[in-house]
Motif scaffolding. Structure first.
Motif, mmCIF file in Angstrom:
data_model
loop_
_atom_site.group_PDB
_atom_site.id
_atom_site.type_symbol
_atom_site.label_atom_id
_atom_site.label_comp_id
_atom_site.label_asym_id
_atom_site.label_seq_id
_atom_site.Cartn_x
_atom_site.Cartn_y
_atom_site.Cartn_z
ATOM 1 N N GLN A 221 0.830 -1.204 0.000
ATOM 2 C CA GLN A 221 0.000 0.000 0.000
ATOM 3 C C GLN A 221 0.863 1.253 0.000
ATOM 4 O OE1 GLN A 221 -0.328 -2.420 2.362
ATOM 5 N NE2 GLN A 221 -2.048 -3.494 1.432
ATOM 6 N N CYS A 222 0.272 2.347 -0.456
ATOM 7 C CA CYS A 222 0.974 3.628 -0.519
ATOM 8 C C CYS A 222 1.251 4.145 0.891
ATOM 9 C CB CYS A 222 0.127 4.639 -1.294
ATOM 10 S SG CYS A 222 0.948 6.245 -1.529
ATOM 11 N N HIS B 155 1.694 7.299 1.556
ATOM 12 C CA HIS B 155 1.090 8.622 1.707
ATOM 13 C C HIS B 155 -0.371 8.504 2.146
ATOM 14 C CE1 HIS B 155 4.660 10.218 0.019
ATOM 15 N NE2 HIS B 155 4.401 9.916 -1.246
ATOM 16 N N CYS C 174 1.272 13.029 -1.186
ATOM 17 C CA CYS C 174 0.305 12.681 -2.244
ATOM 18 C C CYS C 174 0.248 13.791 -3.288
ATOM 19 C CB CYS C 174 -1.060 12.438 -1.624
ATOM 20 S SG CYS C 174 -2.401 12.196 -2.813
ATOM 21 N N CYS D 153 -9.560 6.593 -0.664
ATOM 22 C CA CYS D 153 -8.479 5.901 -1.373
ATOM 23 C C CYS D 153 -8.092 4.662 -0.586
ATOM 24 C CB CYS D 153 -7.277 6.826 -1.540
ATOM 25 S SG CYS D 153 -5.876 6.068 -2.389
ATOM 26 N N LYS E 37 -5.359 3.078 -1.207
ATOM 27 C CA LYS E 37 -3.903 3.123 -1.245
ATOM 28 C C LYS E 37 -3.272 2.057 -2.135
ATOM 29 C CE LYS E 37 -3.226 5.409 3.187
ATOM 30 N NZ LYS E 37 -2.332 5.555 4.340
ATOM 31 N N CYS F 94 -4.659 4.471 -7.379
ATOM 32 C CA CYS F 94 -3.866 5.684 -7.580
ATOM 33 C C CYS F 94 -3.832 6.074 -9.054
ATOM 34 C CB CYS F 94 -2.448 5.468 -7.058
ATOM 35 S SG CYS F 94 -1.419 6.946 -7.065
ATOM 36 N N GLY G 110 3.972 3.172 -2.783
ATOM 37 C CA GLY G 110 3.821 1.803 -2.317
ATOM 38 C C GLY G 110 4.774 0.885 -3.064
#
Length: 324
Positions: free
Chosen positions: A167-168, A170, A177, A259, A261, A266, A278
């Motif tokens: 996962q991201c 941010h 982001c 989101c 993530k 994205c 991510g």
């Protein structure tokens, strides 16, 4: 140790009766300084005017909990309540809406004690009770709760800053982001509502668009309240937690998408792959499944795989381990 002026010390020693008030200095992230007091009238101290709440004015009221001080590296904390009604405003918004818009996020709060023989005498100085940063904000009907922590809270920051996860790293709309929350804000009016749903037929976004996002109610009985959106589809936002009462038709709101993530979201939903932080190709941990019979490497079941399975000596767990 608290530092006070000589006049302040003399006043404490010589005065039999004193008037007391708290002074609140709130410095927002943008640099704007707000000053308030819980005194019954505005106070001018050290050249600064502290506004007092009163009937038929727009100034919020303030009250605080006890101050917890500690020796060592324990984070000290203070809870401050901002009290308001429908006429109260902070920078043009009700304190609840201001808090939900992130107005108090990261703000610095200084609380000073003002003592004086008379509220017209502001020459004796003040003593600082607490200074810290807003670490948590919760807004309800008529009250915003600010959890203020000492600067030691910065030692709780995660290190390293980024983790190698699919996962991201941010949060949506944060500096990493890079997306503007205002651009993705969707404002509208309620067609119908229950305590857990808001329906607006003009919302034509794809199913799930607002899921994991949130909605801010901007008018009506729930004005200033925020709720996370659990699901969305067909113009209906399903809320994670119920509202105190259903919104009336025509009540206004502002909704923001959520989101999950993932790299796919994205790219397809936000077109922001250039800032995706991510690592979707990080291998997942091996999964071990306990089965019925263990592969045998001996007959005595010692430490390792033996006739008795896993364990030390005979009689360990006789199971089979398969890597999936």
């Amino acid at each position: 140790m608290k530092t006070i002026s000589a006049d302040f010390r003399t006043m404490l020693r010589s005065s039999q009766a004193l008037m007391v008030a708290d002074l609140y200095t709130i410095t927002l992230l943008a640099g704007t300084v707000l000053r308030y007091t819980d005194a019954p009238q505005d106070l001018t101290v050290n050249g600064h005017t502290y506004l007092a709440a009163g009937e038929a004015n727009t100034v919020p009221g303030f009250q605080r909990g006890p101050i917890r001080l500690a020796i060592g590296l324990q984070v000290e904390s203070l809870e401050v309540d901002v009290l308001y009604d429908s006429d109260t405003r902070i920078q043009g918004l009700t304190p609840g809406a201001f808090a939900n818009a992130g107005g108090f996020d990261g703000a610095r709060v200084q609380v000073d004690k003002f003592l004086t023989p008379s509220l017209t005498d502001a020459t004796r100085g003040t003593v600082n009770l607490f200074t810290g940063v807003v670490s948590d904000v919760s807004a309800g009907s008529g009250k915003v709760n600010l959890n203020v922590s000492s600067d030691l809270v910065y030692l709780n920051a995660a290190f390293p800053k980024n983790y190698y996860l699919p996962q991201c790293n941010h949060a949506l709309f944060d500096a990493g982001c890079g997306l503007s929350k205002a651009i993705f804000a969707v404002s509208g009016a309620v067609d119908s509502s229950t305590a857990t749903t808001i329906t607006d037929a003009s919302l034509t976004q794809a199913s799930g668009y607002f899921a994991l996002g949130y909605v801010v109610i901007t008018s009506g009985v729930n004005a200033g309240l925020t709720r996370m959106v659990r699901d969305f589809g067909g113009g209906v936002m399903t809320l994670l937690y119920p509202l105190p009462a259903a919104c009336a038709a025509g009540d206004t709101y502002t909704a923001y998408p959520g989101c999950d993530k993932t790299q796919a979201t994205c790219g397809s939903k936000f077109a922001n792959l250039g800032r995706f932080r991510g690592f979707p190709r990080v291998p997942t941990p091996e999964v071990i499944e306990l089965g019925g019979s263990a592969p045998q490497s001996g007959n005595n079941g010692g430490a390792g795989l033996g006739s008795g399975g896993i364990g030390r000596g005979p009689g360990g767990q006789k199971n089979r381990f398969d890597q999936l």
